[in-house]
Structures are given as C-alpha cells and as structure tokens.
Write an enzyme that holds these catalytic residues in place. Structure first.
Site, PDB file in Angstrom:
ATOM      1  N   TYR A 135      -9.572   5.164   7.178  1.00 40.27           N
ATOM      2  CA  TYR A 135      -9.782   5.542   8.571  1.00 40.27           C
ATOM      3  C   TYR A 135     -10.849   6.636   8.581  1.00 40.27           C
ATOM      4  CZ  TYR A 135      -5.304   3.255   9.670  1.00 40.27           C
ATOM      5  OH  TYR A 135      -4.279   2.353   9.837  1.00 40.27           O
ATOM      6  N   PRO A 187      -4.598   0.268  18.605  1.00 39.31           N
ATOM      7  CA  PRO A 187      -4.375  -0.267  17.259  1.00 39.31           C
ATOM      8  C   PRO A 187      -4.416   0.785  16.153  1.00 39.31           C
ATOM      9  CG  PRO A 187      -6.559  -0.863  18.066  1.00 39.31           C
ATOM     10  CD  PRO A 187      -5.834  -0.253  19.222  1.00 39.31           C
ATOM     11  N   TYR A 216       3.600   6.912  10.083  1.00 37.58           N
ATOM     12  CA  TYR A 216       2.775   5.758   9.679  1.00 37.58           C
ATOM     13  C   TYR A 216       3.634   4.673   9.042  1.00 37.58           C
ATOM     14  CZ  TYR A 216      -1.352   3.253   8.011  1.00 37.58           C
ATOM     15  OH  TYR A 216      -2.325   2.307   7.794  1.00 37.58           O
ATOM     16  N   LYS A 257       0.797  -0.107  15.116  1.00 37.41           N
ATOM     17  CA  LYS A 257       2.186  -0.095  15.583  1.00 37.41           C
ATOM     18  C   LYS A 257       2.562  -1.298  16.445  1.00 37.41           C
ATOM     19  CE  LYS A 257       3.230   3.522  13.426  1.00 37.41           C
ATOM     20  NZ  LYS A 257       3.907   3.253  12.153  1.00 37.41           N
ATOM     21  N   HIS A 312       0.847  -1.195   0.000  1.00 36.55           N
ATOM     22  CA  HIS A 312       0.000   0.000   0.000  1.00 36.55           C
ATOM     23  C   HIS A 312       0.881   1.243   0.000  1.00 36.55           C
ATOM     24  CE1 HIS A 312      -4.064  -1.740   1.589  1.00 36.55           C
ATOM     25  NE2 HIS A 312      -3.562  -2.426   0.579  1.00 36.55           N
TER      26      HIS A 312
END
Length: 390
Positions: free
Chosen positions: A201, A293, A385, A297, A72
């Site tokens: 998200y 979550p 990220y 990580k 991704h």
C-alpha cells in the site's frame, strides 16, 4: 413454487448462505438477475480474513482455496520512498490473511451448489418482493419468458447495492448513511508476476497505489485517479509508467509489465443501511453496506453477515428459536461500523485528498510516521486488518 428461504442474488454472499443452509438441511432457492457467466466474470478483491477462511471451510468449499491461495503474514506500507513492513503474524499473535480471488470463491460455491442439486434461477427479470412484513413472503419474477411466483418463509436480500431487496423496503423503515469520495481506483489485471511477495500500500504525492496479486503469476494493480478520468484514456503503457513513478525504488525496479486482461475505474464510497431486517426480509452484504476497498473489508463483511444469518435461520428451523433472527441486525451492524471506521481511516491515511489544507497533510504524515514507529499503533492496525472476531 415453494421454498423455506428465498435468496435474492447469486454472488458470493448469496451462494455462501445457500451452501450453509443446504448443508444444514434448510431448503433454499436463489434468484439471480444476471447469467452465471456474467457473475463469474466480475473482477473483485481477494484478501480473506481468517474468519472468512474458516467459514468457507465450514461450508465445505475450502479445498481449492488452501491448494491455490496465498497465505500472507504481513503487508508493506510505503511513503516518502521508504517501505515499512506490518508483521501481522507477530502483531496479532499468529494471525494471517489469505489471498484468493473473489471470482474463485464464487466458482467454488457455484460448483458446490451444482453438485448439491440446489436450485438457482439465473436471468430472472422483473423481480418483485412481497409479503415480507407479514407471514407469507415471496417473490414474482420472469424466467425464460415464464412468470413465476415463489412462496417462502424468509427472504435473504444478497443482491448488492443496486438490487431489488433494499429498494423494496418502505423508505420510512430504513435509514441510510453515505460518504462519497472525490476519487476512484483505476485497476489493471495482468498475467505478470507480483512486484513483491506481499501487498504493498503506497502513499505518494501523485496519489495512492496498491500492488496486489491473485496468484503467483497474476497481478492486480491500482492507482488513485480523479473521478473525471475515463478508462479509455489509459493505455497499458500509460498505466505502467504512472505506477512505476509512484512506487518506491525497489518495487519500481522489480515491476514486470505486460498486456492488461482488464482495466476499470471503481468509485469509492462508505455506505450503511440500518436496520438490516424488515419482518421476514434480511439484507446481507453489499445490499446493506459498502466500504472503500482500502483494507479489503467488503467480501469479509458479507461473510460475517452470512455467518450471523445462517446461524439464525438454522437455529429457527432446528430449535424453533427466534433469538438469532431478532438479534441479526444488531450483531451485523456492530461489526460493520467497526470495519467502516477502519476502511475510512485507512483510506484517509493513504490517499491524496483534493484541496486538503497543508496542516491536514502534515498531520497525516505525522500519523504515518507514528504508526510505523509504534508497536501499539501497528498492532491496532494489524488487529483490524486481519479482521475483528465475530
């Protein structure tokens, strides 16, 4: 029984540490209180940072990950019904993440360990660690009705938040930091195509949502729910209806529903124990830290712990150097606290917080609007990220 490194816990961190040590010629034995089937049955996240991908390759278990995993280059943020793309590749100079389930990582590591002949003792009960504050550490346990004593040079505690390793440390030798959140994630796994090609998200007035996947045909969805909710109260139909109501119009239209393979509610917490070394006992992974979550990580932090610990132990046996061992805790904690900060920030940004003052809600919305309008802000998010460097 005798081994150089005794690893407590056969989850991904323990198995990865064992694999790296075995490839370097360091003898190790793993103790696991559950059965192998139970370990493989645990459903966990599956977004891997590039450093984790590299470490799995170094461990010799990257072939299936590269064949079946999904690379991704970005993800989506949604709020106020609008979707905004975070282009990880552009913002970080070409970095990306890999979507590959933790269950599959565990399976690959189990198969590699079996092929190597390294020993794992499953269903080990009544595990008691001793001597790690001196020079003769070890463990006693019961396996198949037989009481065993295992002597070793070092113990690696990779047995999770509720394991025996951290609990064996004298209370006055360890300091813990914890933040509990007043909500959890209700997750559903289904054999349905993902709603989009990348993770989504979402912030919504009814609560946070996450649309993720395990493969091109298996999806994982999450809803923010109060901790008072019970899984049994959520039929598949109720879950899909609630999810659809929180999605942006394009995602809602693309959503494919189907029977759930698994549903569960996970509470959210931030937790750090420090230090992470006590004489000849080291803590790694969830035994030492938990992150919400949001941002995925947990597994990646465990991998970075294993990276530092495997280097330290291999250096000790090859070069008789104690440098890596002495600095293990400090190196891990420097990265852990930065990841904790990111997960805390991202969780607060995207979730509905109970009893939040109106001014806090307005400030949070302003931060979201700033984030998606500023390359500098998005770059900082993307850097965290994809994972900070070791």
């Amino acid at each position: 029984m005798r081994t150089q490194v005794l690893i407590v816990g056969a989850g991904p961190s323990g198995l990865l540490l064992g694999q790296l040590l075995s490839r370097a010629g360091v003898d190790n034995l793993i103790l696991e209180r559950q059965t192998g089937d139970y370990v493989l049955g645990r459903i966990r996240a599956g977004v891997l940072e590039q450093t984790t991908v590299d470490l799995l390759e170094h461990a010799g278990v990257g072939a299936r990950m590269h064949a079946e995993g999904l690379v991704h280059h970005g993800f989506e943020l949604t709020f106020d019904g609008q979707r905004h793309h975070i282009d990880l590749n552009r913002l970080t100079g070409g970095q990306s993440v890999m979507v590959y389930g933790q269950t599959e990582v565990t399976r690959d590591l189990m198969q590699a360990r079996a092929a190597s002949g390294a020993q794992t003792l499953y269903s080990a009960s009544d595990v008691a660690l001793f001597g790690f504050d001196g020079d003769q550490p070890g463990a006693r346990c019961t396996v198949d009705g037989e009481r065993l004593e295992i002597r070793c040079d070092y113990i690696a505690g990779c047995d999770g938040y509720h394991g025996v390793s951290r609990a064996s440390v004298p209370p006055d030798a360890i300091r813990t930091h914890e933040k509990l959140y007043a909500f959890g994630w209700l997750g559903l796994l289904s054999d349905t195509p993902p709603v989009g090609p990348e993770l989504i998200y979402g912030r919504h007035e009814r609560g946070f949502t996450l649309c993720s996947m395990r493969s091109a045909t298996r999806s994982r969805y999450y809803l923010q729910v109060p901790l008072t909710e019970q899984v049994g109260d959520w039929s598949d139909e109720r879950f899909w209806d609630e999810l659809r109501s929180r999605l942006d119009p394009a995602a809602a239209a693309a959503l494919v529903t189907g029977p759930s393979l698994e549903k569960s509610i996970a509470p959210l917490r931030s937790f750090v124990a420090e230090p992470m070394r006590f004489g000849r006992l080291f803590l790694a992974g969830d035994a030492a830290h938990i992150v919400p979550p949001t941002g995925a990580k947990g597994l990646n932090l465990a991998a970075s712990d294993v990276h530092y610990l495997s280097q330290a132990l291999i250096e000790h046996y090859r070069e008789r150097s104690e440098a890596g061992i002495e600095h293990y805790s400090a190196r891990c904690l420097s990265r852990i606290w930065k990841a904790e900060r990111f997960s805390w920030w991202f969780t607060g940004l995207m979730h509905q917080l109970p009893h939040e003052p109106e001014i806090d809600a307005r400030l949070r919305r302003a931060e979201l609007e700033y984030l998606v309008s500023s390359d500098a802000a998005m770059a900082a998010m993307a850097e965290n990220y994809v994972g900070l460097p070791w």
